[in-house]
Design a protein around this motif. Sequence first.
Motif, PDB file in Angstrom:
ATOM      1  N   LEU A  21       0.837  -1.196   0.000  1.00 49.94           N
ATOM      2  CA  LEU A  21       0.000   0.000   0.000  1.00 49.94           C
ATOM      3  C   LEU A  21       0.872   1.247   0.000  1.00 49.94           C
ATOM      4  O   LEU A  21       2.028   1.204   0.405  1.00 49.94           O
ATOM      5  N   SER A  22       0.280   2.346  -0.414  1.00 51.40           N
ATOM      6  CA  SER A  22       0.936   3.644  -0.249  1.00 51.40           C
ATOM      7  C   SER A  22       0.480   4.220   1.088  1.00 51.40           C
ATOM      8  O   SER A  22      -0.467   3.709   1.701  1.00 51.40           O
ATOM      9  N   LEU A  23       1.124   5.288   1.528  1.00 54.46           N
ATOM     10  CA  LEU A  23       0.683   5.935   2.761  1.00 54.46           C
ATOM     11  C   LEU A  23      -0.748   6.436   2.637  1.00 54.46           C
ATOM     12  O   LEU A  23      -1.545   6.312   3.567  1.00 54.46           O
ATOM     13  N   SER A  24      -1.087   6.976   1.487  1.00 53.11           N
ATOM     14  CA  SER A  24      -2.448   7.471   1.261  1.00 53.11           C
ATOM     15  C   SER A  24      -3.455   6.328   1.304  1.00 53.11           C
ATOM     16  O   SER A  24      -4.537   6.468   1.891  1.00 53.11           O
ATOM     17  N   ASP A  25      -3.121   5.209   0.691  1.00 57.34           N
ATOM     18  CA  ASP A  25      -4.015   4.043   0.722  1.00 57.34           C
ATOM     19  C   ASP A  25      -4.254   3.587   2.157  1.00 57.34           C
ATOM     20  O   ASP A  25      -5.377   3.265   2.546  1.00 57.34           O
ATOM     21  N   LEU A  26      -3.200   3.553   2.934  1.00 55.48           N
ATOM     22  CA  LEU A  26      -3.301   3.114   4.319  1.00 55.48           C
ATOM     23  C   LEU A  26      -4.194   4.056   5.119  1.00 55.48           C
ATOM     24  O   LEU A  26      -5.057   3.612   5.885  1.00 55.48           O
ATOM     25  N   ALA A  27      -4.017   5.348   4.923  1.00 52.64           N
ATOM     26  CA  ALA A  27      -4.854   6.331   5.620  1.00 52.64           C
ATOM     27  C   ALA A  27      -6.324   6.147   5.270  1.00 52.64           C
ATOM     28  O   ALA A  27      -7.183   6.084   6.152  1.00 52.64           O
ATOM     29  N   ARG A  28      -6.612   6.037   3.981  1.00 47.51           N
ATOM     30  CA  ARG A  28      -8.009   5.890   3.541  1.00 47.51           C
ATOM     31  C   ARG A  28      -8.627   4.597   4.057  1.00 47.51           C
ATOM     32  O   ARG A  28      -9.804   4.555   4.411  1.00 47.51           O
ATOM     33  N   GLN A  29      -7.827   3.548   4.120  1.00 47.24           N
ATOM     34  CA  GLN A  29      -8.329   2.255   4.593  1.00 47.24           C
ATOM     35  C   GLN A  29      -8.837   2.345   6.030  1.00 47.24           C
ATOM     36  O   GLN A  29      -9.752   1.626   6.419  1.00 47.24           O
ATOM     37  N   PHE A  30      -8.278   3.261   6.805  1.00 44.98           N
ATOM     38  CA  PHE A  30      -8.677   3.405   8.199  1.00 44.98           C
ATOM     39  C   PHE A  30      -9.484   4.660   8.463  1.00 44.98           C
ATOM     40  O   PHE A  30      -9.683   5.063   9.605  1.00 44.98           O
ATOM     41  N   GLY A  31      -9.965   5.311   7.396  1.00 47.57           N
ATOM     42  CA  GLY A  31     -10.867   6.450   7.540  1.00 47.57           C
ATOM     43  C   GLY A  31     -10.197   7.779   7.817  1.00 47.57           C
ATOM     44  O   GLY A  31     -10.843   8.710   8.286  1.00 47.57           O
ATOM     45  N   TYR A  32      -8.908   7.898   7.549  1.00 52.50           N
ATOM     46  CA  TYR A  32      -8.199   9.163   7.715  1.00 52.50           C
ATOM     47  C   TYR A  32      -8.022   9.818   6.354  1.00 52.50           C
ATOM     48  O   TYR A  32      -8.137   9.174   5.322  1.00 52.50           O
TER      49      TYR A  32
END
Length: 96
Positions: A21-32
């Motif tokens: 994942l990218s950092l952005s993907d990780l953030a979106r995955q957790f609602g950030y």
Amino acid sequence: MVRATDWHREKVKYEVRTKGLSLSDLARQFGYTDSAVRKALGRPWPAVERIIADFIGQEPRNIWPSRYHDDGTPRSTGSSRDHTRRRRRRHRQKTT
């Protein structure tokens, strides 16, 4: 006793990318927001640090030892209200 240093932000980004994942993907995955994970690389944000650490299979205190006590609890950074007050004061124009 020598204190361990925090991981370099590029190392953290590399570890996240190698897990797929990218950092952005990780953030979106957790609602950030997209920038939340990137912001946590530069300043303490225990909730997001936990997400990053869990994703790459580490403890937050191993990645950011300067931000955590030896028992794994986050170090106090002061209240956000104090931080806001300092930031506003710093940006005021000087009057002569």
